[in-house]
Design a protein around this motif. Structure first.
Motif, PDB file in Angstrom:
ATOM      1  N   LEU A   1      12.090  17.589  10.915  1.00  0.00           N
ATOM      2  CA  LEU A   1      13.202  16.823  11.466  1.00  0.00           C
ATOM      3  C   LEU A   1      13.009  16.720  12.970  1.00  0.00           C
ATOM      4  CD1 LEU A   1      16.165  18.415   9.492  1.00  0.00           C
ATOM      5  CD2 LEU A   1      15.422  16.031   9.325  1.00  0.00           C
TER       6      LEU A   1
ATOM      7  N   VAL B   1      12.856  11.694  11.269  1.00  0.00           N
ATOM      8  CA  VAL B   1      11.818  12.542  10.687  1.00  0.00           C
ATOM      9  C   VAL B   1      10.475  12.222  11.347  1.00  0.00           C
ATOM     10  CG1 VAL B   1      10.572  13.186   8.583  1.00  0.00           C
ATOM     11  CG2 VAL B   1      13.029  12.706   8.484  1.00  0.00           C
TER      12      VAL B   1
ATOM     13  N   PRO C   1       5.948  14.070   5.587  1.00  0.00           N
ATOM     14  CA  PRO C   1       7.022  14.498   6.481  1.00  0.00           C
ATOM     15  C   PRO C   1       6.696  15.864   7.077  1.00  0.00           C
ATOM     16  CG  PRO C   1       7.662  14.811   4.185  1.00  0.00           C
ATOM     17  CD  PRO C   1       6.326  14.142   4.161  1.00  0.00           C
TER      18      PRO C   1
ATOM     19  N   THR D   1      16.183  22.139   6.579  1.00  0.00           N
ATOM     20  CA  THR D   1      14.759  22.357   6.329  1.00  0.00           C
ATOM     21  C   THR D   1      14.576  23.746   5.729  1.00  0.00           C
ATOM     22  OG1 THR D   1      14.166  20.961   8.207  1.00  0.00           O
ATOM     23  CG2 THR D   1      12.459  22.425   7.366  1.00  0.00           C
TER      24      THR D   1
ATOM     25  N   TRP E   1       6.610  11.951  10.893  1.00  0.00           N
ATOM     26  CA  TRP E   1       5.653  11.771   9.805  1.00  0.00           C
ATOM     27  C   TRP E   1       4.228  11.796  10.366  1.00  0.00           C
ATOM     28  CZ3 TRP E   1       7.488  10.887   4.745  1.00  0.00           C
ATOM     29  CH2 TRP E   1       8.863  10.637   4.651  1.00  0.00           C
TER      30      TRP E   1
ATOM     31  N   ILE F   1      12.510  19.080   3.351  1.00  0.00           N
ATOM     32  CA  ILE F   1      13.577  18.529   4.177  1.00  0.00           C
ATOM     33  C   ILE F   1      14.592  17.900   3.231  1.00  0.00           C
ATOM     34  CG2 ILE F   1      14.189  16.817   5.920  1.00  0.00           C
ATOM     35  CD1 ILE F   1      11.388  17.154   7.089  1.00  0.00           C
TER      36      ILE F   1
ATOM     37  N   SER G   1      21.392  17.457   7.271  1.00  0.00           N
ATOM     38  CA  SER G   1      19.981  17.673   6.971  1.00  0.00           C
ATOM     39  C   SER G   1      19.607  19.131   7.186  1.00  0.00           C
ATOM     40  CB  SER G   1      19.102  16.782   7.860  1.00  0.00           C
ATOM     41  OG  SER G   1      19.423  15.418   7.682  1.00  0.00           O
TER      42      SER G   1
END
Length: 546
Positions: free
Chosen positions: A101, A198, A98, A231, A200, A339, A229
């Motif tokens: 976001l 997300v 990841p 970070t 990746w 995250i 969410s």
């Protein structure tokens, strides 16, 4: 580590393993409720405490007393119990990591990121499509994350070379008009995919991306599912972070009174049952020993996904789904990017009264409560250079998941750049890189944004600072801090003007009215300062008497 859960409700829980929609992706499940020890009224099939046949006393710890042996834990697979070294087929590059976001990726600037020691640059082209390159210009090795976006192309600000699409160089200003751009003037690319909000990245450049390994979380695709969410950059290794996140026993102590439910009086014995061990992780149930049930299902999936799901049936018989998801990316020795995603198909009415930034700053507070001892733990592992079984005193009633995780690293650590397993280690072969100058988006923000040193002051990034751990990664919190700063300046100016006007006013009633207005403006400016501090100032622990 536990975060206040805005989705917490109090209906009856029905517990089951939630199968994945795609490829049954295993992930470690962490407690979703704001406090994982909250008493639950459970019905349906429950795992029961006491089913611990696969948990054995650790032979590596020199305790002769039988009572001591009863509380020590060394959960192992059958092969490990026979003394065999179980090795998994694992290569850290052939995994999805990841990165960020998606909604937080800037539209107008490149973003410098890392996975282990690999430096990457993530950006959106003119069509909003994500691209990920090696963060190095093929010309003179300048960081592309220090560059800018020009008509959807990534431009190196050293000499103006521009790149687009699959890393192709499309402009070199210094070339003669009739010269062609060399074919070797391209940048290395990494495959990047967006999934469920997300971004990746596939780290292998030898093998094509394995879409079957791309994580998919079924609850996030359910109708009505909402999540909050955040970070966070953290100053310790991702394995330390994962170990902390899968440790429910520390929450009442470390996060006492952080939210509405975590209380040190609730620290107690827990029970665990491992139900699955694979090359890619493990899974199982856990709960409070005194409750006689294990309502929490836990799953860890390589390389860095940790999750907890719950199914809840309310008094009307309606089923709701809740998830606590942690995506932990290694960003170098002693550094990690996390995250955090808490969500559910039903949200507490109380949570709707609080703005998002309140939950974000509360999450930052939680990490600050853990940061001191986790950083020191990281230092001890690097200094001692021995497996964790020679350092940890794991208890069956609290540390089963920690032991399982370090055991998994024994199986898969050979495929990592470095690892500290339960009985094996491999130390980093390259020294840690310390960057003295920030790159890309961070460089621009660090010159003018609030941090510990004050508003508008020049400063270098510091992961011990809340602003650089979270706010620079969050558009909402940056906007909130900027808005509060604007209001603070305006209200302060009005308050000063009102005081001056009160001095000049001749009528007693007018003086009183103007001074009251000035007081209200000053109070508003103070409230704005408090909100700014909540978003940018570190939590300082104060010890209370028991």
């Amino acid at each position: 580590m536990a975060l206040a859960n805005p989705f917490q409700t109090s209906p009856v829980f029905r517990l089951s393993h939630l199968p994945s929609k795609r490829n049954s992706l295993p992930v470690l499940l962490y407690s979703l409720s704001s406090h994982p020890f909250k008493q639950l009224s459970a019905r349906g099939k429950h795992a029961r405490c006491g089913a611990m046949a696969d948990v054995k006393a650790s032979p590596s710890l020199d305790h002769k007393d039988e009572e001591d042996q009863k509380v020590l834990v060394d959960p192992s697979s059958e092969g490990e119990l026979r003394g065999e070294q179980v090795v998994a087929d694992y290569d850290w590059t052939e995994e999805w990591y990841p990165l960020y976001l998606t909604q937080q990726v800037p539209d107008d600037a490149p973003l410098g990121l890392k996975v282990f020691d690999k430096q990457l640059v993530l950006f959106k082209d003119g069509n909003g499509e994500l691209h990920c390159y090696e963060d190095r210009c093929p010309h003179r090795l300048a960081k592309l994350s220090e560059g800018q976006l020009v008509d959807g192309r990534l431009e190196c600000l050293y000499h103006g070379w521009q790149f687009e699409g699959e890393g192709k160089c499309v402009k070199i200003p210094q070339l003669p008009a009739d010269a062609k751009i060399p074919r070797s003037a391209c940048v290395k690319i990494y495959e990047v995919r967006e999934s469920q909000g997300v971004a990746w990245v596939w780290m292998s450049r030898r093998t094509p991306p394995n879409v079957n390994k791309l994580p998919w979380f079924e609850n996030f695709d359910r109708p009505g599912f909402q999540d909050i969410s955040t970070t966070h950059e953290l100053p310790y290794d991702h394995s330390i972070l994962l170990e902390n996140l899968m440790d429910p026993a520390h929450i009442p102590i470390s996060h006492d009174r952080t939210d509405w439910t975590a209380k040190r009086e609730d620290a107690q014995a827990l029970c665990f049952k491992v139900t699955e061990r694979t090359e890619r992780g493990f899974a199982g149930w856990w709960g409070r020993e005194k409750d006689g049930s294990m309502p929490n299902f836990l799953r860890f999936e390589a390389p860095c996904v940790l999750q907890n799901n719950r199914e809840i049936v309310n008094k009307n018989g309606e089923k709701h789904y809740f998830t606590g998801l942690f995506l932990c990316t290694p960003t170098g020795q002693g550094k990690s990017l996390l995250i955090v995603r808490f969500g559910g198909t039903q949200r507490s009415p109380l949570a709707k009264l609080f703005p998002k930034w309140y939950f974000h700053q509360n999450a930052s507070k939680v990490f600050e409560q853990d940061m001191g001892f986790l950083s020191s733990q990281n230092e001890v592992l690097l200094k001692e250079k021995v497996p964790t079984k020679e350092l940890y005193l794991n208890l069956k009633s609290s540390d089963t998941w920690v032991a399982e995780y370090r055991k998994w690293m024994d199986r898969a650590g050979h495929g990592m750049p470095y690892h500290f397993g339960h009985s094996t280690i491999s130390l980093p072969t390259e020294p840690a890189v310390v960057e003295h100058a920030p790159a890309g988006l961070v460089a621009g923000l660090s010159a003018s944004s609030p941090a510990k040193g004050g508003i508008g002051s020049m400063h270098a990034p510091n992961l011990a600072n809340r602003y650089f751990r979270h706010v620079i990664h969050c558009k909402e919190c940056r906007s909130v801090v900027k808005a509060f700063q604007t209001w603070k300046n305006a209200l302060s100016a009005v308050a000063v003007a009102m005081v001056a006007l009160a001095i000049l006013a001749t009528g007693r009633q007018w003086k009183a009215l103007v001074l009251v207005s000035a007081s209200i403006c000053a109070a508003g400016a103070y409230a704005c300062s408090t909100a700014i501090a909540m978003n940018t100032t570190n939590f300082i622990r104060t010890h209370r008497r028991l």
